[in-house]
Write a protein that holds these residues in place. Structure first.
Motif, PDB file in Angstrom:
ATOM      1  N   GLU A 195       0.811  -1.216   0.000  1.00 39.48           N
ATOM      2  CA  GLU A 195       0.000   0.000   0.000  1.00 39.48           C
ATOM      3  C   GLU A 195       0.847   1.270   0.000  1.00 39.48           C
ATOM      4  N   SER A 218       5.999  -1.210  -7.738  1.00 39.59           N
ATOM      5  CA  SER A 218       4.554  -1.360  -7.570  1.00 39.59           C
ATOM      6  C   SER A 218       3.968  -1.945  -8.849  1.00 39.59           C
ATOM      7  N   HIS A 222      -2.206  -2.086 -10.207  1.00 38.92           N
ATOM      8  CA  HIS A 222      -2.628  -1.639  -8.883  1.00 38.92           C
ATOM      9  C   HIS A 222      -2.657  -0.116  -8.827  1.00 38.92           C
ATOM     10  N   VAL A 223      -1.656   0.514  -9.427  1.00 33.36           N
ATOM     11  CA  VAL A 223      -1.599   1.981  -9.456  1.00 33.36           C
ATOM     12  C   VAL A 223      -2.795   2.536 -10.231  1.00 33.36           C
ATOM     13  N   GLU A 225      -5.677   1.115 -10.621  1.00 33.75           N
ATOM     14  CA  GLU A 225      -6.873   0.908  -9.806  1.00 33.75           C
ATOM     15  C   GLU A 225      -7.003   1.999  -8.749  1.00 33.75           C
ATOM     16  N   LEU A 226      -5.873   2.370  -8.135  1.00 28.95           N
ATOM     17  CA  LEU A 226      -5.898   3.419  -7.118  1.00 28.95           C
ATOM     18  C   LEU A 226      -6.332   4.759  -7.720  1.00 28.95           C
ATOM     19  N   ALA A 229     -10.098   4.626  -8.319  1.00 27.68           N
ATOM     20  CA  ALA A 229     -10.939   4.434  -7.133  1.00 27.68           C
ATOM     21  C   ALA A 229     -11.435   5.777  -6.609  1.00 27.68           C
ATOM     22  N   GLY A 232      -9.086   8.701  -5.673  1.00 28.76           N
ATOM     23  CA  GLY A 232      -7.827   8.538  -6.401  1.00 28.76           C
ATOM     24  C   GLY A 232      -7.206   9.852  -6.819  1.00 28.76           C
ATOM     25  N   HIS A 238      -1.289  13.169  -3.458  1.00 24.00           N
ATOM     26  CA  HIS A 238      -1.547  11.734  -3.598  1.00 24.00           C
ATOM     27  C   HIS A 238      -1.507  11.337  -5.077  1.00 24.00           C
ATOM     28  N   THR A 239      -2.131  12.141  -5.920  1.00 23.89           N
ATOM     29  CA  THR A 239      -2.129  11.860  -7.356  1.00 23.89           C
ATOM     30  C   THR A 239      -0.711  11.928  -7.915  1.00 23.89           C
ATOM     31  N   LEU A 242       1.178   8.727  -7.137  1.00 23.68           N
ATOM     32  CA  LEU A 242       0.778   7.636  -8.029  1.00 23.68           C
ATOM     33  C   LEU A 242       1.394   7.828  -9.410  1.00 23.68           C
TER      34      LEU A 242
END
Length: 371
Positions: A195, A218, A222-223, A225-226, A229, A232, A238-239, A242
């Motif tokens: 995570e 990573s 998965h990235v 999907e984040l 979500a 996201g 946070h963006t 990613l």
């Protein structure tokens, strides 16, 4: 826990807190706002809370709402509030001395931050806020192995400390600073969870900028999907984290698509700052260092609006320095990093960033950036 369940539990907690007292109800309401990313409302609420309950140590846990609001005025007000509350609490209050150390570190007053953090740790050696502030100060000073030893000693007392992953990330950055890349990779692989996409990406991108093999990566799916979500793209930093994970994978098309989304976002920090940063990463992964350099240089100090803290935002400057080197402009790169190479005790990483290398800085499919 999903947002619906969280909301229900916080509503219940607020109802129960009202029977405990007005302070308790105020604290729970602050937590409610904070966990729902209503950072400006949280900050406004904290101002009123501290007027009624000065130097409340529990409320201090939510002070990151001020910088997280994305507004420079709120950040400045938060710094002033911390200083005021720390004065009210007095020098024997390790929680507020810890908070003041953290504030000073982010302001760039790193020697003062180190002194305050050490003072707080002398009062309570298990203060997580203080040891974190000390890690930030020692990053700015380039403390190197001395910092990793300090962090390892602190963590050894409680291997399950909630700060374990993040402090190991700080230690990895110190190892990168001195050129101990194997230790940095080991820490990333042993201490960071699946995570922890942002910290892993930030470690790997730094390693790759100076031609080193990354730690475990990573999963790109998965990235993605984040990003898709809920939440996201709720926070600009946070963006950005990613996006760094996508850059490590040389996912140029993903970066370009994400840049288009950011450019169309009505929030100023997204279309004015995040979008160009993402385009620069796409240029770099596609082997277009001049375009990357021009895009990042045009942002100047606006890059601070990407969010995060000084240690985290520094990676944008690293990326610009490398793009300048690869596009044949070493003088500008050296000037960009001059404050780091002249003030940090250990700066092997910066020296490598400034070393000219053959060919494009990042080609899709390559494991590392050539130096």
């Amino acid at each position: 826990m999903n947002d619906t369940l969280l909301k229900q539990q916080l509503v219940t907690a607020h109802r129960d807190a009202q029977s405990a007292g007005e302070r308790e109800a105020s604290l729970v309401y602050g937590v409610y706002l904070h966990t729902h990313r209503q950072y400006r409302l949280t900050a406004d609420h904290l101002v009123a809370h501290f007027e009624r309950w000065p130097a409340d140590e529990v409320a201090a846990l939510m002070l990151d709402a001020f910088p997280a609001s994305g507004d420079a005025a709120y950040r400045a007000h938060g710094d002033a509030l911390v200083e005021q509350q720390a004065t009210l609490a007095g020098p024997d209050s390790w929680p507020w001395t810890s908070c003041l150390a953290s504030s000073r570190a982010e302001q760039g007053r790193v020697r003062e931050a180190r002194r305050l953090a050490e003072q707080a740790l002398s009062l309570n050696r298990r203060s997580g806020v203080a040891v974190h502030a000390l890690a930030h100060a020692e990053h700015e000073l380039g403390a190197g192995p001395a910092s990793t030893r300090m962090l390892d000693e602190w963590l050894a007392e409680d291997s399950h400390a909630v700060q374990s992953g993040h402090l190991n990330w700080h230690a990895a950055l110190q190892s990168i600073a001195c050129g101990d890349f194997a230790d940095a990779r080991h820490r990333a692989d042993s201490a960071l969870r699946r995570e922890d996409v942002g910290m892993r990406a930030a470690t790997n991108w730094r390693l790759m900028l100076v031609g080193q093999e990354p730690a475990g990566r990573s999963d790109p799916d998965h990235v993605r999907e984040l990003l898709e979500a809920p939440g996201g793209m709720a926070e600009v930093f946070h963006t950005f984290n990613l996006a760094l994970a996508l850059a490590v994978e040389a996912a140029t098309e993903d970066l370009e698509h994400l840049a288009d989304r950011a450019a169309a976002d009505p929030r100023p920090d997204y279309h004015e700052v995040l979008a160009p940063v993402l385009r620069a990463l796409a240029h770099l992964t596609a082997g277009r260092p001049r375009a990357a350099a021009d895009t990042l240089a045009a942002l100047d100090d606006q890059a601070e609006r990407i969010g995060g803290v000084r240690v985290e935002r520094e990676i944008i400057q690293d990326t610009l320095a490398r793009a300048l080197i690869e596009s044949g402009d070493p003088a500008r790169a050296a000037a960009l990093l001059h404050h780091r190479t002249t003030t940090r005790r250990h700066h092997h990483y910066e020296d490598l960033l400034l070393r000219s290398g053959p060919g494009p800085v990042r080609c899709p499919g390559e494991a590392a950036l050539p130096v």
